[in-house]
Design an enzyme around this catalytic site. Structure first.
Site, PDB file in Angstrom:
ATOM      1  N   LEU A 245       0.908  -1.179  -0.026  1.00  0.00           N
ATOM      2  CA  LEU A 245       0.014   0.032   0.226  1.00  0.00           C
ATOM      3  C   LEU A 245       0.787   1.168   0.001  1.00  0.00           C
ATOM      4  O   LEU A 245       1.995   1.275   0.457  1.00  0.00           O
ATOM      5  CB  LEU A 245      -0.966   0.111   1.262  1.00  0.00           C
ATOM      6  CG  LEU A 245      -2.016  -1.370   0.909  1.00  0.00           C
ATOM      7  CD1 LEU A 245      -2.810  -0.916   2.385  1.00  0.00           C
ATOM      8  CD2 LEU A 245      -2.867  -0.986   0.082  1.00  0.00           C
TER       9      LEU A 245
ATOM     10  N   ASP B  42      -8.549   3.941   1.774  1.00  0.00           N
ATOM     11  CA  ASP B  42      -8.400   5.474   2.990  1.00  0.00           C
ATOM     12  C   ASP B  42      -7.271   4.659   3.885  1.00  0.00           C
ATOM     13  O   ASP B  42      -6.556   5.744   4.368  1.00  0.00           O
ATOM     14  CB  ASP B  42      -9.734   5.559   3.532  1.00  0.00           C
ATOM     15  CG  ASP B  42     -10.553   4.374   4.163  1.00  0.00           C
ATOM     16  OD1 ASP B  42     -10.205   3.212   3.785  1.00  0.00           O
ATOM     17  OD2 ASP B  42     -11.098   4.456   4.839  1.00  0.00           O
TER      18      ASP B  42
ATOM     19  N   LEU C   4     -13.218   1.431   7.335  1.00  0.00           N
ATOM     20  CA  LEU C   4     -12.555   0.332   8.220  1.00  0.00           C
ATOM     21  C   LEU C   4     -11.216  -0.356   7.472  1.00  0.00           C
ATOM     22  O   LEU C   4     -11.223  -0.664   6.434  1.00  0.00           O
ATOM     23  CB  LEU C   4     -13.655  -0.954   8.233  1.00  0.00           C
ATOM     24  CG  LEU C   4     -14.914  -0.558   9.075  1.00  0.00           C
ATOM     25  CD1 LEU C   4     -15.887  -1.702   9.011  1.00  0.00           C
ATOM     26  CD2 LEU C   4     -14.635  -0.284  10.445  1.00  0.00           C
TER      27      LEU C   4
ATOM     28  N   HIS D 118     -12.247  -8.079   7.233  1.00  0.00           N
ATOM     29  CA  HIS D 118     -11.243  -7.510   6.191  1.00  0.00           C
ATOM     30  C   HIS D 118     -10.532  -9.051   5.843  1.00  0.00           C
ATOM     31  O   HIS D 118     -10.210  -9.750   6.344  1.00  0.00           O
ATOM     32  CB  HIS D 118     -10.336  -6.993   6.979  1.00  0.00           C
ATOM     33  CG  HIS D 118      -9.337  -6.360   5.886  1.00  0.00           C
ATOM     34  ND1 HIS D 118      -9.480  -5.145   5.225  1.00  0.00           N
ATOM     35  CD2 HIS D 118      -8.068  -6.697   5.583  1.00  0.00           C
ATOM     36  CE1 HIS D 118      -8.120  -5.122   4.279  1.00  0.00           C
ATOM     37  NE2 HIS D 118      -7.379  -5.809   4.735  1.00  0.00           N
TER      38      HIS D 118
ATOM     39  N   GLU E 135      12.700  10.057  -2.002  1.00  0.00           N
ATOM     40  CA  GLU E 135      13.274   8.915  -2.712  1.00  0.00           C
ATOM     41  C   GLU E 135      12.167   8.074  -3.112  1.00  0.00           C
ATOM     42  O   GLU E 135      12.364   7.383  -4.213  1.00  0.00           O
ATOM     43  CB  GLU E 135      14.262   8.219  -2.038  1.00  0.00           C
ATOM     44  CG  GLU E 135      15.704   9.358  -1.843  1.00  0.00           C
ATOM     45  CD  GLU E 135      15.488  10.199  -0.560  1.00  0.00           C
ATOM     46  OE1 GLU E 135      16.376  10.765  -0.588  1.00  0.00           O
ATOM     47  OE2 GLU E 135      14.626  10.305   0.107  1.00  0.00           O
TER      48      GLU E 135
ATOM     49  N   ARG F  40      32.715   8.819  -4.795  1.00  0.00           N
ATOM     50  CA  ARG F  40      32.759  10.536  -4.595  1.00  0.00           C
ATOM     51  C   ARG F  40      34.203  10.870  -5.049  1.00  0.00           C
ATOM     52  O   ARG F  40      34.401  11.878  -5.950  1.00  0.00           O
ATOM     53  CB  ARG F  40      32.694  10.687  -3.258  1.00  0.00           C
ATOM     54  CG  ARG F  40      32.525  12.237  -2.963  1.00  0.00           C
ATOM     55  CD  ARG F  40      32.567  12.410  -1.324  1.00  0.00           C
ATOM     56  NE  ARG F  40      32.428  13.834  -1.152  1.00  0.00           N
ATOM     57  CZ  ARG F  40      32.206  14.393  -0.025  1.00  0.00           C
ATOM     58  NH1 ARG F  40      32.436  13.632   1.062  1.00  0.00           N
ATOM     59  NH2 ARG F  40      32.215  15.668   0.404  1.00  0.00           N
TER      60      ARG F  40
END
Length: 617
Positions: free
Chosen positions: A117, A147, A179, A253, A356, A463
């Site tokens: 999610l 939600d 919910l 759920h 990111e 670097r």
């Protein structure tokens, strides 16, 4: 039957089919699908523009189910569109089925995998960015969110980025069913709470009853009329809508509905309605990537160049040759050197600021549209986006990433800025390619190879400046390595990559002067690894010593071990890696304190040669 009655019936069909498929599978998210059924029905029948016979039509809208657990709803919509049969729909969650528990691009109408999610909307931002700034096509991006996932920080990175860019071609549909998995969501049905937050990021907001067909239709029309900013439709819905035993009740759920036959009867029975989705208008053919034939930058032997500089210059050169190449950076382009690309190709450069997750998600979205993205930031900061990279592999996505400022060799900045876990992270991603050049010409050639590659591709850059040890016409195939020192009497093999290659060469010269010849391998391709060269080295020298500016776990040492997983005896292996917590010090001091500089390599080789000699005696 009026049009609104038809749409209401279509919504009921989607609920019924969610119950049927999940009950047949014995698992799945029926109630989360049922809450959004009316939202999906109106979208498919009246607003989506999509040619299901031509999923790659350049003018197609994009529909992303960010709440990927509600996959029965999406599969039911595909059935209604006539591209998934009823028989296939009932293969949901079974071995070999295209209809997995969460959607993936195994289905040609699914752009990206969802289910972790908080990712669908950020990826949708990338697709919308491509439409607005690159493709310049009128397609719309529709993202259906739950939600619960609005608690994820990546969602709000997406809200801010889309609002800042004014993405009028993006609509988020939030199924506010109150919910979550274990109980109520944070804001439950407080649509105003969500609206205030979205509006603060520059979005147009619409609040609607998610079961009122006319209101949903009007909300979609309003979203389509707003062209200067993105729109979020906040729809108040009921989880498990239409079945009294589960409607707006906790504890259901992720479970099939109990007594499915009764539930289906309560919803009016099985239906076989078809929806005719409007096809997009004709448009130009999509862009096609082609092989890199760019005149890459060249450096002379003995020059002193940082591989991050070589990366930036090579990327700009590839951009001259390839109009499909785009670059994204997280507000450090002056350090990663992607600024070279930005200055030369500003229309294809995207500043993502310090976000990111959204940066990687935007790249995943852009590659959906056929673009070839290069993502750049400090290696350490890519760890924030690991879940997006993991899901990019599930999405069969193709993108390149460069992590600069890797290892203790960055010096005084200290451990918060040191990428010391990046090789392990990228090696663990399915189908990934991991590259670690030690000089400028090598880096440039590998950038070109990345542009032509597939899957998730990662380059680790340094670097500090380092000597150029390869000529500009040298070739560096992915999966290869370079043997830099070798004699018939080598006592050991030192395997290095990046900054430690130069330390290994210095050590090898000192050891040769002392009568201890060692082989040196530049393992620039960390994944896939050059097993053949490593196996030969093990057979001929008997002992391998790996030295890396990385944690011992998951880096070059483990990559070398992968070459010996075919059942043959594993050679004696010694590892030098960063197993302490660094502080602030000069690069030279850092390498010494970590025990990965030339003197440390010399000492380790001497110890092993002594131990081997003692054992032989």
């Amino acid at each position: 039957m009026t049009t609104d009655q038809y749409l209401a019936e279509l919504g009921q069909q989607l609920r019924v089919d969610a119950i049927r498929s999940s009950s047949h599978a014995g698992s799945g998210h029926a109630t989360s699908s049922m809450s959004a059924a009316d939202l999906m029905a109106v979208l498919m029948a009246r607003h989506l523009r999509y040619d299901f016979d031509w999923p790659n039509h350049p003018g197609n809208d994009h529909l992303i189910l960010s709440k990927g657990h509600a996959s029965p709803l999406l599969y039911g919509a595909f059935k209604a569109a006539g591209v998934v049969s009823d028989e296939e729909m009932l293969t949901f969650r079974t071995s070999g089925s295209r209809l997995e528990g969460h959607p993936t691009p195994r289905l040609p109408w699914v752009d990206v995998a969802t289910g972790s999610l908080g990712q669908g909307l950020p990826i949708g931002v990338g697709i919308a960015l491509a439409g607005q700034r690159l493709d310049e096509m009128p397609y719309r991006v529709w993202v259906m969110c739950g939600d619960s996932e609005l608690a994820e920080g990546s969602i709000w990175e997406a809200f801010e980025h889309a609002g800042y860019e004014g993405l009028g071609n993006l609509t988020a549909i939030v199924d506010v069913n109150r919910l979550g998995q274990r109980g109520p969501t944070r804001h439950e049905w407080d649509l105003d709470a969500y609206a205030r937050r979205a509006a603060a990021f520059g979005w147009h907001t619409v609040e609607v009853d998610g079961h009122d067909i006319g209101a949903i239709d009007a909300a979609y029309k309003e979203a389509e009329s707003v062209t200067d900013r993105p729109t979020v439709i906040l729809a108040r819905t009921l989880k498990g809508k239409g079945v009294a035993s589960v409607e707006n009740k906790e504890g259901h759920h992720g479970k099939p509905v109990a007594a499915p036959e009764d539930a289906i009867e309560e919803l009016g029975g099985v239906r076989a309605l078809r929806v005719e989705v409007e096809r997009p208008a004709a448009t130009t053919a999509p862009r096609q990537a082609h092989g890199v034939h760019a005149d890459l930058p060249r450096w002379d032997l003995g020059d002193s160049v940082a591989t991050r500089n070589a990366y930036g210059e090579a990327l700009a050169a590839v951009g001259r040759d390839r109009e499909d190449v785009v670059a994204l950076d997280g507000e450090v382009s002056d350090s990663t050197r992607s600024e070279f690309f930005a200055k030369e190709h500003p229309d294809r450069f995207f500043e993502c600021y310090i976000a990111e997750q959204e940066m990687v998600a935007s790249a995943v979205g852009m590659q959906v549209r056929g673009w070839t993205p290069f993502v750049s930031t400090f290696a350490a900061f890519l760890t924030r986006a690991h879940d997006f990279l993991r899901m990019a592999a599930v999405s069969r996505a193709s993108l390149s990433l460069a992590g600069s400022h890797a290892g203790v060799a960055i010096g005084e900045d200290g451990p918060s800025q040191m990428g010391l876990e990046d090789l392990a992270m990228f090696r663990a991603i399915h189908g990934s390619t991991v590259l670690y050049p030690c000089d400028a010409n090598q880096a440039a050639h590998l950038v070109a190879a990345m542009a032509d590659g597939g899957g998730v591709r990662y380059m680790r850059t340094s670097r500090g400046k380092g000597p150029v040890i390869y000529g500009p016409d040298e070739e560096f195939p992915v999966g290869g390595s370079k043997v830099l020192r070798s004699t018939a009497g080598d006592r050991m093999t030192v395997v290095a990559a990046g900054v430690t290659v130069h330390e290994a060469l210095t050590a090898a010269d000192e050891l040769a002067d002392a009568g201890i010849p060692v082989r040196v391998i530049d393992l620039y391709s960390v994944k896939p690894v050059d097993a053949h060269t490593l196996l030969m080295a093990a057979e001929e020298t008997g002992c391998l010593l790996t030295v890396e500016d990385h944690r011992p776990e998951g880096g070059i040492g483990d990559a070398v071990l992968d070459a010996f997983t075919d059942g043959r005896p594993v050679p004696r292996l010694v590892r030098l890696a960063v197993d302490t917590m660094p502080g602030s010090a000069t690069p030279e001091e850092q390498l010494s304190e970590a025990g990965i500089d030339a003197p440390s390599i010399v000492a380790a080789v001497r110890r092993q040669v002594s131990d081997i000699s003692a054992a032989a005696a």
